[in-house]
Design a protein around this motif. Structure first.
Motif, PDB file in Angstrom:
ATOM      1  N   ASP A  24       0.834  -1.203   0.000  1.00 46.09           N
ATOM      2  CA  ASP A  24       0.000   0.000   0.000  1.00 46.09           C
ATOM      3  C   ASP A  24       0.870   1.254   0.000  1.00 46.09           C
ATOM      4  O   ASP A  24       2.025   1.220   0.440  1.00 46.09           O
ATOM      5  N   PRO A  25       0.321   2.365  -0.493  1.00 42.31           N
ATOM      6  CA  PRO A  25       1.052   3.640  -0.391  1.00 42.31           C
ATOM      7  C   PRO A  25       1.342   3.955   1.064  1.00 42.31           C
ATOM      8  O   PRO A  25       0.506   3.725   1.939  1.00 42.31           O
ATOM      9  N   GLY A  26       2.524   4.460   1.336  1.00 40.70           N
ATOM     10  CA  GLY A  26       2.894   4.767   2.706  1.00 40.70           C
ATOM     11  C   GLY A  26       3.647   6.063   2.800  1.00 40.70           C
ATOM     12  O   GLY A  26       3.857   6.779   1.814  1.00 40.70           O
ATOM     13  N   PHE A  27       4.055   6.372   4.020  1.00 40.04           N
ATOM     14  CA  PHE A  27       4.789   7.604   4.272  1.00 40.04           C
ATOM     15  C   PHE A  27       6.052   7.659   3.427  1.00 40.04           C
ATOM     16  O   PHE A  27       6.432   8.715   2.923  1.00 40.04           O
ATOM     17  N   ASP A  28       6.696   6.499   3.273  1.00 40.36           N
ATOM     18  CA  ASP A  28       7.966   6.479   2.541  1.00 40.36           C
ATOM     19  C   ASP A  28       7.792   6.676   1.046  1.00 40.36           C
ATOM     20  O   ASP A  28       8.698   7.180   0.356  1.00 40.36           O
ATOM     21  N   THR A  29       6.613   6.319   0.502  1.00 38.60           N
ATOM     22  CA  THR A  29       6.423   6.392  -0.960  1.00 38.60           C
ATOM     23  C   THR A  29       5.655   7.627  -1.394  1.00 38.60           C
ATOM     24  O   THR A  29       5.699   8.005  -2.568  1.00 38.60           O
ATOM     25  N   THR A  30       4.927   8.269  -0.482  1.00 43.74           N
ATOM     26  CA  THR A  30       4.093   9.405  -0.877  1.00 43.74           C
ATOM     27  C   THR A  30       4.702  10.758  -0.501  1.00 43.74           C
ATOM     28  O   THR A  30       4.241  11.794  -0.969  1.00 43.74           O
ATOM     29  N   MET A  31       5.737  10.737   0.355  1.00 40.22           N
ATOM     30  CA  MET A  31       6.307  11.996   0.843  1.00 40.22           C
ATOM     31  C   MET A  31       7.727  12.159   0.325  1.00 40.22           C
ATOM     32  O   MET A  31       8.593  11.295   0.534  1.00 40.22           O
ATOM     33  N   SER A  32       7.976  13.275  -0.354  1.00 43.96           N
ATOM     34  CA  SER A  32       9.338  13.594  -0.785  1.00 43.96           C
ATOM     35  C   SER A  32      10.130  14.069   0.426  1.00 43.96           C
ATOM     36  O   SER A  32       9.574  14.318   1.508  1.00 43.96           O
ATOM     37  N   ALA A  33      11.444  14.218   0.231  1.00 39.90           N
ATOM     38  CA  ALA A  33      12.286  14.716   1.323  1.00 39.90           C
ATOM     39  C   ALA A  33      11.834  16.098   1.755  1.00 39.90           C
ATOM     40  O   ALA A  33      11.799  16.418   2.951  1.00 39.90           O
ATOM     41  N   GLY A  34      11.459  16.935   0.762  1.00 35.76           N
ATOM     42  CA  GLY A  34      10.983  18.276   1.094  1.00 35.76           C
ATOM     43  C   GLY A  34       9.675  18.239   1.857  1.00 35.76           C
ATOM     44  O   GLY A  34       9.451  19.009   2.800  1.00 35.76           O
ATOM     45  N   ASP A  35       8.754  17.299   1.453  1.00 32.70           N
ATOM     46  CA  ASP A  35       7.477  17.165   2.161  1.00 32.70           C
ATOM     47  C   ASP A  35       7.697  16.751   3.605  1.00 32.70           C
ATOM     48  O   ASP A  35       7.045  17.270   4.522  1.00 32.70           O
ATOM     49  N   LYS A  36       8.628  15.813   3.801  1.00 28.64           N
ATOM     50  CA  LYS A  36       8.888  15.335   5.156  1.00 28.64           C
ATOM     51  C   LYS A  36       9.422  16.451   6.030  1.00 28.64           C
ATOM     52  O   LYS A  36       9.024  16.609   7.190  1.00 28.64           O
ATOM     53  N   ASN A  37      10.329  17.252   5.475  1.00 27.06           N
ATOM     54  CA  ASN A  37      10.882  18.356   6.247  1.00 27.06           C
ATOM     55  C   ASN A  37       9.819  19.423   6.509  1.00 27.06           C
ATOM     56  O   ASN A  37       9.754  20.004   7.593  1.00 27.06           O
ATOM     57  N   THR A  38       8.977  19.654   5.494  1.00 28.52           N
ATOM     58  CA  THR A  38       7.894  20.636   5.651  1.00 28.52           C
ATOM     59  C   THR A  38       6.924  20.206   6.740  1.00 28.52           C
ATOM     60  O   THR A  38       6.475  21.023   7.560  1.00 28.52           O
ATOM     61  N   PHE A  39       6.581  18.926   6.754  1.00 33.33           N
ATOM     62  CA  PHE A  39       5.673  18.391   7.767  1.00 33.33           C
ATOM     63  C   PHE A  39       6.269  18.580   9.165  1.00 33.33           C
ATOM     64  O   PHE A  39       5.589  19.032  10.096  1.00 33.33           O
ATOM     65  N   ALA A  40       7.546  18.248   9.319  1.00 29.74           N
ATOM     66  CA  ALA A  40       8.199  18.388  10.619  1.00 29.74           C
ATOM     67  C   ALA A  40       8.242  19.850  11.049  1.00 29.74           C
ATOM     68  O   ALA A  40       7.993  20.183  12.215  1.00 29.74           O
ATOM     69  N   LEU A  41       8.554  20.737  10.102  1.00 27.96           N
ATOM     70  CA  LEU A  41       8.639  22.156  10.424  1.00 27.96           C
ATOM     71  C   LEU A  41       7.268  22.710  10.799  1.00 27.96           C
ATOM     72  O   LEU A  41       7.134  23.506  11.740  1.00 27.96           O
ATOM     73  N   ALA A  42       6.217  22.287  10.080  1.00 24.42           N
ATOM     74  CA  ALA A  42       4.860  22.734  10.398  1.00 24.42           C
ATOM     75  C   ALA A  42       4.474  22.291  11.799  1.00 24.42           C
ATOM     76  O   ALA A  42       3.825  23.033  12.560  1.00 24.42           O
ATOM     77  N   PHE A  43       4.854  21.077  12.158  1.00 17.85           N
ATOM     78  CA  PHE A  43       4.570  20.567  13.506  1.00 17.85           C
ATOM     79  C   PHE A  43       5.295  21.416  14.549  1.00 17.85           C
ATOM     80  O   PHE A  43       4.714  21.814  15.565  1.00 17.85           O
ATOM     81  N   PHE A  44       6.572  21.711  14.294  1.00 18.25           N
ATOM     82  CA  PHE A  44       7.345  22.505  15.246  1.00 18.25           C
ATOM     83  C   PHE A  44       6.758  23.906  15.392  1.00 18.25           C
ATOM     84  O   PHE A  44       6.613  24.415  16.512  1.00 18.25           O
ATOM     85  N   LEU A  45       6.402  24.524  14.282  1.00 20.84           N
ATOM     86  CA  LEU A  45       5.832  25.880  14.331  1.00 20.84           C
ATOM     87  C   LEU A  45       4.493  25.890  15.053  1.00 20.84           C
ATOM     88  O   LEU A  45       4.155  26.852  15.756  1.00 20.84           O
ATOM     89  N   SER A  46       3.711  24.805  14.905  1.00 16.42           N
ATOM     90  CA  SER A  46       2.434  24.699  15.618  1.00 16.42           C
ATOM     91  C   SER A  46       2.676  24.598  17.120  1.00 16.42           C
ATOM     92  O   SER A  46       1.915  25.154  17.925  1.00 16.42           O
ATOM     93  N   GLN A  47       3.742  23.909  17.477  1.00 16.41           N
ATOM     94  CA  GLN A  47       4.107  23.819  18.891  1.00 16.41           C
ATOM     95  C   GLN A  47       4.412  25.210  19.443  1.00 16.41           C
ATOM     96  O   GLN A  47       3.966  25.563  20.546  1.00 16.41           O
ATOM     97  N   LEU A  48       5.171  25.988  18.668  1.00 18.13           N
ATOM     98  CA  LEU A  48       5.492  27.351  19.104  1.00 18.13           C
ATOM     99  C   LEU A  48       4.233  28.204  19.221  1.00 18.13           C
ATOM    100  O   LEU A  48       4.068  28.963  20.178  1.00 18.13           O
ATOM    101  N   LYS A  49       3.342  28.045  18.274  1.00  9.20           N
ATOM    102  CA  LYS A  49       2.125  28.858  18.250  1.00  9.20           C
ATOM    103  C   LYS A  49       1.281  28.626  19.494  1.00  9.20           C
ATOM    104  O   LYS A  49       0.658  29.561  20.019  1.00  9.20           O
ATOM    105  N   ARG A  50       1.274  27.403  19.981  1.00  7.89           N
ATOM    106  CA  ARG A  50       0.390  27.058  21.093  1.00  7.89           C
ATOM    107  C   ARG A  50       1.099  27.153  22.448  1.00  7.89           C
ATOM    108  O   ARG A  50       0.518  26.772  23.472  1.00  7.89           O
ATOM    109  N   ASP A  51       2.339  27.624  22.441  1.00  3.12           N
ATOM    110  CA  ASP A  51       3.065  27.794  23.696  1.00  3.12           C
ATOM    111  C   ASP A  51       2.726  29.162  24.280  1.00  3.12           C
ATOM    112  O   ASP A  51       3.154  30.200  23.775  1.00  3.12           O
ATOM    113  N   ALA A  52       1.953  29.156  25.357  1.00  2.42           N
ATOM    114  CA  ALA A  52       1.512  30.412  25.967  1.00  2.42           C
ATOM    115  C   ALA A  52       2.667  31.193  26.575  1.00  2.42           C
ATOM    116  O   ALA A  52       2.560  32.403  26.789  1.00  2.42           O
ATOM    117  N   ASP A  53       3.775  30.518  26.854  1.00  2.00           N
ATOM    118  CA  ASP A  53       4.929  31.187  27.464  1.00  2.00           C
ATOM    119  C   ASP A  53       6.058  31.388  26.472  1.00  2.00           C
ATOM    120  O   ASP A  53       7.223  31.535  26.869  1.00  2.00           O
TER     121      ASP A  53
END
Length: 752
Positions: A529-558
């Protein structure tokens, strides 16, 4: 919190004994460093400080260092010093985005495993959710530990289980205050079944009627005959005695009286009228008198029968038989019969009464008309026997109840078999065992453990419910935030179905990556089946990680109190995403956002892009340089390096190639970057930012008509020669070889 300056870096990675120069760091601090110069080491130092984990630094101790790692970081709150394997003042208020963050929390390159999802979850739910999750984990661990104790206690208890009985059933057996008597009765019932033949042959308790005086015995002794003078007997006896006619005299007189005719004596013929003696004879030897004498004779027979030794022995034997039977039946029931000691006195006392009564009756027979008073011996014998009769009758009074029990045994035997009786006994013994030591104590402790576990499970369920409610809101919000960042980066996928599960007990995030209407479940790893390894380019993977990190910053009240660190955040990103990444980094340090942003990169042009977006905030650029086998931190002229960097490096390399100065150590690291910028400038629409010399060679190789095809071999040789130096600047080199390759490089880019 604000990092004002790194003051000390010794014996840590590339920083053997780093020279630290330049002023204090700004709100935005940009640090440039080529590959292998120490950017990752700096992130590790900050992560060690954040986690207060000395191992992060100790594992990076410089190979040849003779001293232990020594680090000094000056914050606006004071100095944090790492010395002797410990931090003087940990600083947890730091967010770090680097490859370690990605690898630990988002993906491992080609897959997203359980640990990624667990760490992803912990970051999403934040301190509140983590505290709840940890409480759930703690309670679950406590419940598991409690279950281990319960299992051990259960094994001990099961050693005491009656055969064929389950533990739960055994423990539910209620206590019975009468259990001992019931067990005794059941044992007797089982014995009765086993001895059914003997039971059937035994009779119930019974004895003959107790010996007693004839009812009218005493009345007869006191009785006379009506019409006979009270002294008639005495006068007759006196007359017989006078004539010495005591033997059979009374009989002779009784025979003679009926022969008196005409009131004349049959012997002398003299008239008998008025003879008082003759009147006494006539009354004395009347029919009533004969009946009276017959009654006395009959009484002797009746007395002999009533109080004979045979009668007494028969009663005594019967009572002793009952006593023997009582011992037999006592093995099968509590019949209540108690043998009387009076049994042993029956024959003796009856005989004494018989002897005394017979003597009195003989006296009566000798003088039938005279009343016979009870003798002292008779009175004593009668009193003793009467008392004995009371005792015997009391014993006999228990026969009815005893016989009821005996009959119950007989009736039970008729309908009960051995198996049923044994089961009934076993059930009662189980009850006693359940409520007798050691089982009583073991069961009590087991019940306490079960209640303690239930309390833990209930508390865990309550905490889990609170965590579920919290997660339901926070996960949806995080999903929305991440998708907003993915949209701003122009990503072709979105996060969907964000939730959690407790597989492996610890909570973990569950989600899909949605491409239009198709979802890729990151939890499934079917190779077909299609998976994370076959559907995500290196740039997509980095973008996903960065979006997650930025969301963490956004929700940090301190966040306004924290430092945010980015280490090469744009790997494998295209121009658009590189530009958006630069904007988001600057936004992170915007008004009311992070207290400080530190950006480390090997790409000076990306640093320049970030620098160009910063307005109204202090921005300090630094670089990590190398000399004498150690990296150092010093100020960096970003304007000169980027805006005039190509011409400056071109002239330096040309001077070295033509023997006019420069150092081979520096030149070997200058050739490849110079070629990369030359190709980018020459083919701006073909070679995008982020492509390195190896990528460029692939493009040239795939296009036979490419303008640089004639120079391909030279480019490939230079790339191959310089690659080891960029991976490890300490790689040994020959200065003449460096000069030769510098000349070939200048030949490609052209002289100036």
């Amino acid at each position: 919190m604000f990092l004002k300056k790194i003051t000390t870096l010794k014996s840590v990675g590339r920083f053997k004994s780093a020279r630290i120069s330049g002023g204090e760091y700004g709100h935005f601090t940009l640090i440039y460093g080529g590959n292998g110069r120490g950017k990752t080491t700096l992130c590790a130092v900050l992560r060690s400080l954040q986690l207060n984990d000395p191992k992060v630094i100790l594992r990076r101790k410089t190979f040849t260092a003779t001293t232990e790692p020594d680090v000094g970081l000056l914050f606006d709150t004071g100095l944090s010093r790492f010395s002797a394997g410990t931090w003087s003042a940990p600083q947890p208020d730091i967010h770090i985005f680097d490859q370690q963050f990605v690898t630990e929390n988002v993906h491992g390159g080609d897959q997203i495993d359980v640990e990624h999802r667990r760490n992803f979850y912990r970051i999403v739910v934040g301190p509140t959710g983590v505290a709840l999750a940890e409480e759930v984990d703690r309670l679950d661990a406590d419940a598991t530990a409690k279950q281990s104790t319960i299992t051990a206690e259960k094994k001990v208890l099961e050693q005491h289980l009656p055969a064929g009985m389950k533990l739960d059933t055994f423990l539910k057996l209620a206590a019975d205050s009468a259990i001992d008597s019931k067990i005794e009765a059941a044992e007797k019932a089982l014995k009765a079944v086993m001895d059914s033949a003997a039971i059937s042959a035994r009779k119930q308790f019974s004895v003959p009627t107790l010996p007693s005086l004839p009812d009218d015995f005493l009345d007869l002794l006191a009785k006379g005959v009506d019409g006979i003078a009270a002294n008639a007997s005495a006068r007759i006896q006196a007359q017989l005695a006078h004539h010495a006619f005591t033997d059979a005299g009374e009989e002779w007189l009784s025979q003679g009286v009926p022969h008196i005719v005409d009131d004349r004596c049959p012997f002398c013929a003299n008239p008998l009228d008025g003879n008082a003696l003759i009147e006494a004879y006539r009354g004395y030897f009347s029919e009533a008198y004969e009946d009276h004498k017959a009654a006395i004779t009959d009484m002797a027979t009746e007395l002999n029968k009533a109080l004979s030794s045979t009668t007494a022995l028969k009663v005594e034997t019967a009572f002793k038989t009952v006593a023997t039977d009582a011992e037999f039946w006592a093995a099968y029931c509590d019949h209540g019969f108690m043998p009387s000691e009076a049994v042993d006195r029956i024959s003796e006392e009856v005989d004494a009464l018989f002897v005394a009564a017979k003597a009195m009756l003989m006296t009566k027979a000798a003088a039938p008309l005279d009343p016979v008073a009870s003798t002292t011996g008779f009175i004593e014998a009668q009193a003793k026997w009467a008392a004995t009769v009371v005792e015997l009758e009391a014993s006999e009074a228990t026969f009815e109840e005893a016989n009821r029990h005996i009959q119950a045994i007989k009736d039970a035997n008729a309908v009960t078999d051995k198996s049923t009786a044994q089961s009934a006994l076993d059930a009662l013994k189980a009850v006693k065992k359940r409520h007798t030591e050691p089982v009583l104590g073991l069961a009590s402790n087991y019940a306490t453990l079960l209640n303690e576990k239930k309390t833990l499970v209930d508390l865990k369920d309550d905490k889990k419910a609170a965590l579920d409610a919290y997660d339901a809101s926070i996960l949806r919000a995080y999903e929305a935030d991440i998708n907003q960042f993915l949209a701003s980066f122009g990503a072709s996928f979105r996060l969907a179905e964000c939730g959690k599960n407790y597989v492996g007990k610890q909570p973990q995030s569950t989600y899909c990556l949605r491409f239009d209407t198709s979802d890729v479940d990151v939890m499934k790893s079917n190779p077909d089946d299609p998976g994370f390894d076959t559907t995500m380019s290196a740039g997509d993977k980095n973008t996903f990680a960065l979006a997650f990190f930025l969301s963490q910053l956004k929700r940090d009240a301190d966040l306004s109190k924290k430092i945010v660190v980015f280490d090469d955040p744009f790997t494998s990103l295209d121009d658009f995403r590189r530009a958006m990444t630069a904007k988001e980094i600057v936004r992170t340090g915007g008004t009311d956002r992070a207290a400080q942003v530190i950006l480390l990169s090997h790409d000076k042009f990306f640093l320049d892009a970030v620098h160009g977006l910063i307005h109204g905030a202090n921005c300090t650029p630094f670089q990590i340089s190398t000399s004498s086998g150690s990296s150092s931190i010093e100020p960096w002229d970003i304007e000169r390096e980027v805006k005039e960097g190509y011409l400056h490096d071109h002239m330096r390399l040309q001077d070295f190639a033509e023997g006019r100065g420069g150092y081979a150590r520096d030149m070997r690291l200058l050739m490849r970057p110079l070629l990369e910028r030359y190709i980018r400038y020459r083919f701006p629409n073909q070679i995008l930012e982020g492509k390195w010399l190896g990528d460029m060679l692939a493009i040239i190789r795939d296009d036979a008509a490419h303008p640089l095809t004639p120079q391909y071999d030279d480019l490939d040789d230079i790339n191959g020669y310089t690659a080891p130096f960029h991976h490890d600047p300490n790689t040994t080199f020959d200065e003449d070889e460096v000069r030769t390759y510098a000349q070939r490089t200048v030949a490609i880019v052209g002289g100036c």
